[in-house]
Design a protein around this motif. Structure first.
Motif, PDB file in Angstrom:
ATOM      1  N   MET A  16      -3.023  -7.954  11.615  1.00  0.00           N
ATOM      2  CA  MET A  16      -3.127  -8.089  10.028  1.00  0.00           C
ATOM      3  C   MET A  16      -2.339  -7.243   9.350  1.00  0.00           C
ATOM      4  O   MET A  16      -2.158  -5.836   9.848  1.00  0.00           O
ATOM      5  N   ALA A  17      -1.826  -7.615   8.142  1.00  0.00           N
ATOM      6  CA  ALA A  17      -1.062  -6.664   7.475  1.00  0.00           C
ATOM      7  C   ALA A  17      -1.684  -5.520   6.898  1.00  0.00           C
ATOM      8  O   ALA A  17      -2.866  -5.407   6.619  1.00  0.00           O
ATOM      9  N   SER A  18      -0.941  -4.260   6.583  1.00  0.00           N
ATOM     10  CA  SER A  18      -1.505  -3.328   6.155  1.00  0.00           C
ATOM     11  C   SER A  18      -1.940  -3.676   4.542  1.00  0.00           C
ATOM     12  O   SER A  18      -1.307  -4.207   3.971  1.00  0.00           O
ATOM     13  N   PRO A  19      -3.251  -2.835   4.036  1.00  0.00           N
ATOM     14  CA  PRO A  19      -3.670  -3.105   2.842  1.00  0.00           C
ATOM     15  C   PRO A  19      -2.490  -2.763   1.914  1.00  0.00           C
ATOM     16  O   PRO A  19      -1.592  -1.819   2.121  1.00  0.00           O
ATOM     17  N   LEU A  20      -2.558  -3.402   0.676  1.00  0.00           N
ATOM     18  CA  LEU A  20      -1.531  -3.216  -0.427  1.00  0.00           C
ATOM     19  C   LEU A  20      -2.070  -2.620  -1.472  1.00  0.00           C
ATOM     20  O   LEU A  20      -3.324  -2.937  -1.876  1.00  0.00           O
ATOM     21  N   LEU A  21      -1.363  -1.519  -2.179  1.00  0.00           N
ATOM     22  CA  LEU A  21      -1.573  -0.867  -3.502  1.00  0.00           C
ATOM     23  C   LEU A  21      -0.951  -1.524  -4.484  1.00  0.00           C
ATOM     24  O   LEU A  21       0.304  -1.267  -4.342  1.00  0.00           O
ATOM     25  N   LEU A  22      -1.326  -2.121  -5.585  1.00  0.00           N
ATOM     26  CA  LEU A  22      -0.523  -2.556  -6.887  1.00  0.00           C
ATOM     27  C   LEU A  22      -1.020  -1.539  -7.816  1.00  0.00           C
ATOM     28  O   LEU A  22      -2.256  -1.203  -8.152  1.00  0.00           O
ATOM     29  N   VAL A  23       0.177  -1.152  -8.230  1.00  0.00           N
ATOM     30  CA  VAL A  23       0.261   0.007  -9.568  1.00  0.00           C
ATOM     31  C   VAL A  23       1.140  -0.673 -10.501  1.00  0.00           C
ATOM     32  O   VAL A  23       2.224  -1.450 -10.291  1.00  0.00           O
ATOM     33  N   PRO A  24       1.034  -0.287 -11.918  1.00  0.00           N
ATOM     34  CA  PRO A  24       1.852  -0.718 -12.923  1.00  0.00           C
ATOM     35  C   PRO A  24       3.153   0.129 -12.886  1.00  0.00           C
ATOM     36  O   PRO A  24       3.294   0.998 -12.210  1.00  0.00           O
ATOM     37  N   SER A  25       4.352  -0.678 -13.174  1.00  0.00           N
ATOM     38  CA  SER A  25       5.555  -0.449 -13.069  1.00  0.00           C
ATOM     39  C   SER A  25       5.840   0.485 -14.154  1.00  0.00           C
ATOM     40  O   SER A  25       5.137   0.418 -15.219  1.00  0.00           O
ATOM     41  N   ASP A  26       7.067   1.549 -14.141  1.00  0.00           N
ATOM     42  CA  ASP A  26       7.410   2.306 -15.223  1.00  0.00           C
ATOM     43  C   ASP A  26       8.327   1.422 -16.156  1.00  0.00           C
ATOM     44  O   ASP A  26       9.120   0.701 -15.615  1.00  0.00           O
ATOM     45  N   PRO A  27       7.828   1.475 -17.329  1.00  0.00           N
ATOM     46  CA  PRO A  27       8.427   0.570 -18.379  1.00  0.00           C
ATOM     47  C   PRO A  27      10.152   0.805 -18.472  1.00  0.00           C
ATOM     48  O   PRO A  27      10.992  -0.030 -18.825  1.00  0.00           O
ATOM     49  N   LEU A  28      10.242   1.936 -18.198  1.00  0.00           N
ATOM     50  CA  LEU A  28      11.891   2.415 -17.973  1.00  0.00           C
ATOM     51  C   LEU A  28      12.527   2.334 -16.776  1.00  0.00           C
ATOM     52  O   LEU A  28      13.907   2.485 -16.789  1.00  0.00           O
ATOM     53  N   ALA A  29      11.768   2.162 -15.706  1.00  0.00           N
ATOM     54  CA  ALA A  29      12.453   2.116 -14.457  1.00  0.00           C
ATOM     55  C   ALA A  29      11.280   1.193 -13.693  1.00  0.00           C
ATOM     56  O   ALA A  29      10.569   1.355 -12.894  1.00  0.00           O
ATOM     57  N   PRO A  30      11.484  -0.254 -13.962  1.00  0.00           N
ATOM     58  CA  PRO A  30      10.643  -1.339 -13.481  1.00  0.00           C
ATOM     59  C   PRO A  30      10.394  -1.636 -12.022  1.00  0.00           C
ATOM     60  O   PRO A  30       9.316  -2.037 -11.657  1.00  0.00           O
ATOM     61  N   ARG A  31      11.261  -0.835 -11.214  1.00  0.00           N
ATOM     62  CA  ARG A  31      11.033  -0.964  -9.985  1.00  0.00           C
ATOM     63  C   ARG A  31      10.180   0.130  -9.185  1.00  0.00           C
ATOM     64  O   ARG A  31       9.787   0.216  -8.347  1.00  0.00           O
ATOM     65  N   ALA A  32      10.034   1.177 -10.139  1.00  0.00           N
ATOM     66  CA  ALA A  32       9.274   2.203  -9.808  1.00  0.00           C
ATOM     67  C   ALA A  32       7.740   2.331 -10.353  1.00  0.00           C
ATOM     68  O   ALA A  32       7.573   1.821 -11.345  1.00  0.00           O
ATOM     69  N   PRO A  33       6.863   3.073  -9.791  1.00  0.00           N
ATOM     70  CA  PRO A  33       5.388   3.093 -10.575  1.00  0.00           C
ATOM     71  C   PRO A  33       5.530   4.011 -11.766  1.00  0.00           C
ATOM     72  O   PRO A  33       6.181   4.565 -11.807  1.00  0.00           O
ATOM     73  N   ASP A  34       4.737   3.583 -12.546  1.00  0.00           N
ATOM     74  CA  ASP A  34       4.529   4.069 -13.955  1.00  0.00           C
ATOM     75  C   ASP A  34       3.859   5.838 -13.309  1.00  0.00           C
ATOM     76  O   ASP A  34       3.282   5.999 -12.460  1.00  0.00           O
TER      77      ASP A  34
END
Length: 300
Positions: A1-19
Protein backbone atom coordinates in the motif's frame (compact mmCIF):
# COMPACT_ATOMS: atom_id res chain seq x y z
CA UNK A 1 0.00 0.00 0.00
CA UNK A 2 1.25 3.49 -0.84
CA UNK A 3 2.38 5.83 1.93
CA UNK A 4 -0.34 8.16 3.18
CA UNK A 5 -0.53 11.52 1.48
CA UNK A 6 -0.75 14.95 3.09
CA UNK A 7 -2.47 17.60 1.00
CA UNK A 8 -1.69 21.23 1.83
CA UNK A 9 -2.61 24.52 0.12
CA UNK A 10 -0.16 25.80 -2.45
CA UNK A 11 1.65 29.11 -2.12
CA UNK A 12 -0.25 31.62 -4.28
CA UNK A 13 3.08 33.09 -5.47
CA UNK A 14 4.85 29.73 -5.94
CA UNK A 15 2.09 27.25 -6.89
CA UNK A 16 4.31 24.16 -6.71
CA UNK A 17 5.30 24.85 -3.10
CA UNK A 18 3.25 24.61 0.12
CA UNK A 19 1.74 27.77 1.49
CA UNK A 20 4.17 29.24 4.02
CA UNK A 21 1.65 28.78 6.84
CA UNK A 22 1.71 24.99 6.34
CA UNK A 23 5.34 24.50 5.27
CA UNK A 24 6.41 23.25 8.72
CA UNK A 25 3.67 20.64 8.68
CA UNK A 26 4.65 19.54 5.17
CA UNK A 27 8.26 19.08 6.31
CA UNK A 28 7.14 17.17 9.42
CA UNK A 29 4.89 14.94 7.32
CA UNK A 30 7.80 13.94 5.08
CA UNK A 31 9.89 13.12 8.15
CA UNK A 32 7.01 10.96 9.37
CA UNK A 33 7.07 8.98 6.13
CA UNK A 34 4.18 10.66 4.35
CA UNK A 35 4.09 11.97 0.82
CA UNK A 36 3.11 15.63 0.33
CA UNK A 37 1.20 17.28 -2.50
CA UNK A 38 -0.30 20.73 -2.94
CA UNK A 39 -3.84 21.76 -3.85
CA UNK A 40 -5.07 25.15 -5.02
CA UNK A 41 -7.34 26.44 -2.25
CA UNK A 42 -8.66 29.34 -4.32
CA UNK A 43 -9.67 26.94 -7.08
CA UNK A 44 -11.44 24.72 -4.54
CA UNK A 45 -13.51 27.67 -3.34
CA UNK A 46 -14.22 28.70 -6.94
CA UNK A 47 -15.64 25.24 -7.68
CA UNK A 48 -12.89 24.18 -10.10
CA UNK A 49 -11.73 21.10 -8.19
CA UNK A 50 -10.17 19.52 -11.27
CA UNK A 51 -7.77 22.46 -11.53
CA UNK A 52 -7.32 22.47 -7.76
CA UNK A 53 -5.91 18.92 -7.68
CA UNK A 54 -3.87 18.99 -10.90
CA UNK A 55 -0.62 18.65 -8.91
CA UNK A 56 -1.85 15.66 -6.89
CA UNK A 57 -0.31 12.50 -8.37
CA UNK A 58 -2.84 9.95 -9.56
CA UNK A 59 -2.64 6.61 -7.78
CA UNK A 60 -2.92 3.15 -9.34
CA UNK A 61 -4.45 1.91 -6.12
CA UNK A 62 -6.33 3.58 -3.30
CA UNK A 63 -3.95 6.04 -1.68
CA UNK A 64 -5.15 7.46 1.64
CA UNK A 65 -4.92 11.22 2.11
CA UNK A 66 -5.33 13.78 4.85
CA UNK A 67 -5.78 17.51 4.28
CA UNK A 68 -4.19 20.20 6.41
CA UNK A 69 -5.09 23.67 5.28
CA UNK A 70 -7.43 26.61 5.19
CA UNK A 71 -11.10 26.07 5.96
CA UNK A 72 -13.27 24.63 3.18
CA UNK A 73 -17.10 24.87 3.11
CA UNK A 74 -18.82 21.50 3.23
CA UNK A 75 -20.13 21.57 -0.36
CA UNK A 76 -16.67 22.42 -1.69
CA UNK A 77 -15.09 19.68 0.43
CA UNK A 78 -17.56 17.15 -0.98
CA UNK A 79 -16.58 18.14 -4.52
CA UNK A 80 -12.89 17.86 -3.60
CA UNK A 81 -13.43 14.43 -2.04
CA UNK A 82 -15.21 13.18 -5.17
CA UNK A 83 -12.61 14.57 -7.58
CA UNK A 84 -9.72 13.02 -5.66
CA UNK A 85 -11.53 9.70 -5.81
CA UNK A 86 -11.33 9.79 -9.61
CA UNK A 87 -7.54 9.98 -9.22
CA UNK A 88 -7.33 6.93 -6.96
CA UNK A 89 -6.90 9.08 -3.83
CA UNK A 90 -9.17 8.38 -0.85
CA UNK A 91 -9.71 11.08 1.73
CA UNK A 92 -9.52 9.43 5.16
CA UNK A 93 -12.07 12.00 6.29
CA UNK A 94 -14.84 11.60 3.75
CA UNK A 95 -17.35 14.37 3.19
CA UNK A 96 -19.88 12.94 5.65
CA UNK A 97 -17.30 12.75 8.45
CA UNK A 98 -16.02 16.22 7.58
CA UNK A 99 -19.46 17.74 7.96
CA UNK A 100 -20.15 15.96 11.24
CA UNK A 101 -17.08 17.49 12.89
CA UNK A 102 -16.97 20.80 11.02
CA UNK A 103 -20.55 22.05 11.49
CA UNK A 104 -22.26 22.40 14.88
CA UNK A 105 -25.46 20.50 13.94
CA UNK A 106 -23.27 17.51 13.09
CA UNK A 107 -21.50 17.27 16.43
CA UNK A 108 -23.82 18.93 18.94
CA UNK A 109 -25.96 15.91 19.81
CA UNK A 110 -22.90 13.83 20.67
CA UNK A 111 -21.49 16.56 22.94
CA UNK A 112 -24.75 17.99 24.31
CA UNK A 113 -23.92 17.20 27.95
CA UNK A 114 -20.48 18.82 27.66
CA UNK A 115 -21.25 22.04 25.77
CA UNK A 116 -23.57 25.07 26.10
CA UNK A 117 -27.21 24.55 25.09
CA UNK A 118 -27.69 25.42 21.41
CA UNK A 119 -30.36 25.78 18.75
CA UNK A 120 -29.97 26.36 15.03
CA UNK A 121 -31.74 26.87 11.75
CA UNK A 122 -30.57 26.55 8.13
CA UNK A 123 -30.26 29.97 6.55
CA UNK A 124 -29.23 31.51 3.26
CA UNK A 125 -26.37 33.99 3.11
CA UNK A 126 -27.62 37.55 2.79
CA UNK A 127 -31.23 36.86 3.80
CA UNK A 128 -32.21 38.82 6.89
CA UNK A 129 -34.41 37.17 9.53
CA UNK A 130 -37.46 38.83 11.00
CA UNK A 131 -38.17 39.07 14.72
CA UNK A 132 -40.67 36.25 14.26
CA UNK A 133 -37.95 34.06 12.71
CA UNK A 134 -35.61 34.78 15.60
CA UNK A 135 -38.24 34.28 18.29
CA UNK A 136 -39.12 30.88 16.84
CA UNK A 137 -35.44 29.90 16.84
CA UNK A 138 -34.38 31.08 20.30
CA UNK A 139 -37.58 30.49 22.25
CA UNK A 140 -36.58 27.07 23.55
CA UNK A 141 -33.40 28.49 25.11
CA UNK A 142 -35.42 30.79 27.35
CA UNK A 143 -33.91 34.03 28.61
CA UNK A 144 -30.42 34.91 29.74
CA UNK A 145 -27.28 35.84 27.83
CA UNK A 146 -26.30 34.07 24.66
CA UNK A 147 -24.04 34.12 21.64
CA UNK A 148 -24.90 33.83 17.95
CA UNK A 149 -22.85 32.44 15.10
CA UNK A 150 -23.16 30.39 11.93
CA UNK A 151 -22.66 26.63 11.83
CA UNK A 152 -18.86 27.02 11.92
CA UNK A 153 -17.65 30.43 13.06
CA UNK A 154 -18.62 33.37 15.23
CA UNK A 155 -17.85 37.06 14.92
CA UNK A 156 -16.25 37.10 18.37
CA UNK A 157 -13.99 39.99 17.42
CA UNK A 158 -17.17 42.05 16.97
CA UNK A 159 -18.42 40.74 20.30
CA UNK A 160 -21.09 43.28 21.21
CA UNK A 161 -22.03 44.06 17.63
CA UNK A 162 -22.45 40.64 16.05
CA UNK A 163 -21.95 37.89 18.64
CA UNK A 164 -23.07 38.48 22.24
CA UNK A 165 -26.71 38.97 23.26
CA UNK A 166 -27.37 40.19 26.84
CA UNK A 167 -30.77 38.48 27.02
CA UNK A 168 -32.08 36.02 24.44
CA UNK A 169 -35.62 36.82 25.59
CA UNK A 170 -35.12 40.31 24.12
CA UNK A 171 -36.06 39.35 20.58
CA UNK A 172 -35.49 42.84 19.17
CA UNK A 173 -31.87 42.97 20.31
CA UNK A 174 -31.24 39.34 19.40
CA UNK A 175 -32.57 39.97 15.90
CA UNK A 176 -30.33 43.01 15.48
CA UNK A 177 -27.21 41.06 16.52
CA UNK A 178 -28.07 38.09 14.28
CA UNK A 179 -28.73 40.35 11.31
CA UNK A 180 -25.37 42.06 11.82
CA UNK A 181 -23.63 38.68 12.07
CA UNK A 182 -25.21 37.63 8.78
CA UNK A 183 -24.23 40.91 7.17
CA UNK A 184 -20.59 40.59 8.25
CA UNK A 185 -20.36 36.94 7.25
CA UNK A 186 -21.64 37.80 3.78
CA UNK A 187 -21.31 34.95 1.28
CA UNK A 188 -19.19 33.05 3.82
CA UNK A 189 -22.17 32.32 6.07
CA UNK A 190 -21.80 28.60 6.79
CA UNK A 191 -24.98 26.54 6.90
CA UNK A 192 -27.24 28.71 8.97
CA UNK A 193 -27.83 30.53 12.26
CA UNK A 194 -26.85 29.17 15.67
CA UNK A 195 -27.82 30.59 19.06
CA UNK A 196 -26.06 29.28 22.16
CA UNK A 197 -26.52 29.88 25.87
CA UNK A 198 -23.66 32.00 27.23
CA UNK A 199 -21.46 30.50 29.95
CA UNK A 200 -18.86 32.47 31.91
CA UNK A 201 -15.37 31.07 31.59
CA UNK A 202 -12.18 31.69 33.56
CA UNK A 203 -10.07 34.52 32.14
CA UNK A 204 -6.55 35.80 32.61
CA UNK A 205 -5.72 39.27 33.92
CA UNK A 206 -6.15 40.74 30.44
CA UNK A 207 -9.61 39.29 29.93
CA UNK A 208 -8.62 36.41 27.63
CA UNK A 209 -10.51 33.14 28.04
CA UNK A 210 -8.01 30.35 28.68
CA UNK A 211 -8.71 27.63 26.13
CA UNK A 212 -7.08 24.32 25.34
CA UNK A 213 -7.28 22.58 21.98
CA UNK A 214 -7.10 18.78 21.99
CA UNK A 215 -6.26 17.00 18.75
CA UNK A 216 -7.77 13.53 18.27
CA UNK A 217 -6.77 10.96 15.65
CA UNK A 218 -8.93 7.84 15.50
CA UNK A 219 -10.37 8.72 18.90
CA UNK A 220 -7.01 9.08 20.69
CA UNK A 221 -5.75 12.39 22.06
CA UNK A 222 -2.41 12.95 20.31
CA UNK A 223 -1.75 16.59 21.21
CA UNK A 224 -3.01 19.02 23.86
CA UNK A 225 -2.04 22.62 23.25
CA UNK A 226 -3.29 26.13 23.98
CA UNK A 227 -5.92 27.43 21.57
CA UNK A 228 -4.29 29.57 18.86
CA UNK A 229 -6.06 32.67 20.25
CA UNK A 230 -4.58 32.12 23.72
CA UNK A 231 -1.72 34.52 24.53
CA UNK A 232 1.76 33.18 23.74
CA UNK A 233 3.45 31.43 26.63
CA UNK A 234 0.19 30.36 28.26
CA UNK A 235 -0.14 26.80 29.51
CA UNK A 236 -3.52 25.16 30.00
CA UNK A 237 -3.65 21.85 31.87
CA UNK A 238 -6.68 19.66 31.21
CA UNK A 239 -7.31 16.94 33.82
CA UNK A 240 -7.11 13.34 32.63
CA UNK A 241 -10.69 12.65 33.69
CA UNK A 242 -11.90 15.50 31.50
CA UNK A 243 -9.94 14.20 28.52
CA UNK A 244 -11.46 10.75 29.09
CA UNK A 245 -15.01 12.15 29.11
CA UNK A 246 -14.45 14.24 25.99
CA UNK A 247 -12.72 11.32 24.28
CA UNK A 248 -15.81 9.16 24.73
CA UNK A 249 -17.85 11.72 22.79
CA UNK A 250 -15.16 12.04 20.12
CA UNK A 251 -15.22 8.30 19.58
CA UNK A 252 -19.03 8.32 19.46
CA UNK A 253 -18.91 11.03 16.78
CA UNK A 254 -16.75 8.73 14.68
CA UNK A 255 -14.88 11.32 12.61
CA UNK A 256 -11.24 10.25 12.20
CA UNK A 257 -9.52 13.61 12.85
CA UNK A 258 -11.14 16.00 15.33
CA UNK A 259 -10.27 18.97 17.50
CA UNK A 260 -12.08 19.96 20.66
CA UNK A 261 -11.69 23.38 22.26
CA UNK A 262 -12.16 23.38 26.02
CA UNK A 263 -12.38 26.12 28.63
CA UNK A 264 -12.80 26.12 32.41
CA UNK A 265 -16.15 27.55 33.44
CA UNK A 266 -16.20 29.97 36.36
CA UNK A 267 -17.71 27.25 38.58
CA UNK A 268 -14.72 24.97 37.94
CA UNK A 269 -16.33 22.70 35.32
CA UNK A 270 -14.53 22.07 32.03
CA UNK A 271 -16.71 22.63 28.97
CA UNK A 272 -16.38 21.91 25.29
CA UNK A 273 -16.94 25.22 23.54
CA UNK A 274 -16.19 24.11 19.98
CA UNK A 275 -15.59 20.96 17.96
CA UNK A 276 -13.85 21.04 14.60
CA UNK A 277 -12.48 18.88 11.83
CA UNK A 278 -8.77 18.56 12.53
CA UNK A 279 -7.87 19.12 8.91
CA UNK A 280 -8.92 22.78 9.05
CA UNK A 281 -8.11 23.63 12.68
CA UNK A 282 -5.16 25.95 13.19
CA UNK A 283 -2.04 24.72 14.98
CA UNK A 284 -0.31 27.34 17.14
CA UNK A 285 3.01 28.47 15.70
CA UNK A 286 4.79 27.49 18.91
CA UNK A 287 3.73 23.85 18.60
CA UNK A 288 5.97 21.25 16.95
CA UNK A 289 3.82 19.59 14.25
CA UNK A 290 5.85 16.38 14.39
CA UNK A 291 3.65 14.57 16.91
CA UNK A 292 0.53 15.38 14.93
CA UNK A 293 2.05 14.28 11.63
CA UNK A 294 3.27 10.99 13.11
CA UNK A 295 -0.23 10.29 14.36
CA UNK A 296 -1.70 10.99 10.91
CA UNK A 297 0.95 8.81 9.27
CA UNK A 298 -0.10 5.92 11.49
CA UNK A 299 -3.84 6.59 11.57
CA UNK A 300 -4.97 6.12 7.99
Amino acid sequence: MASPLLLVPSDPLAPRAPDEHFAREADAARLAGMEVAVVDHDAILAGDVRAAVRRVPASDGEQAAWYRGWMIPFAAYARLDAELGTRGVRMVTDSTAYRSAHELPGWYGTFADLTPASVWSPWEAGRMPTSADVGALTGTLGGGPGVVKDYVKSRKHEWHEACFVPDLADVTTTTRVIRRMIELQGDDLAGGIVARAFEQFTQDADGHTLEARIWWVRGSAVLIAPHPDTPAGTTVDVPTAVCDAVGASVRALGAPFVTTDLALRSDGVWRVIEVGDGQVSDLPAAEDPGRLMRALAAGY
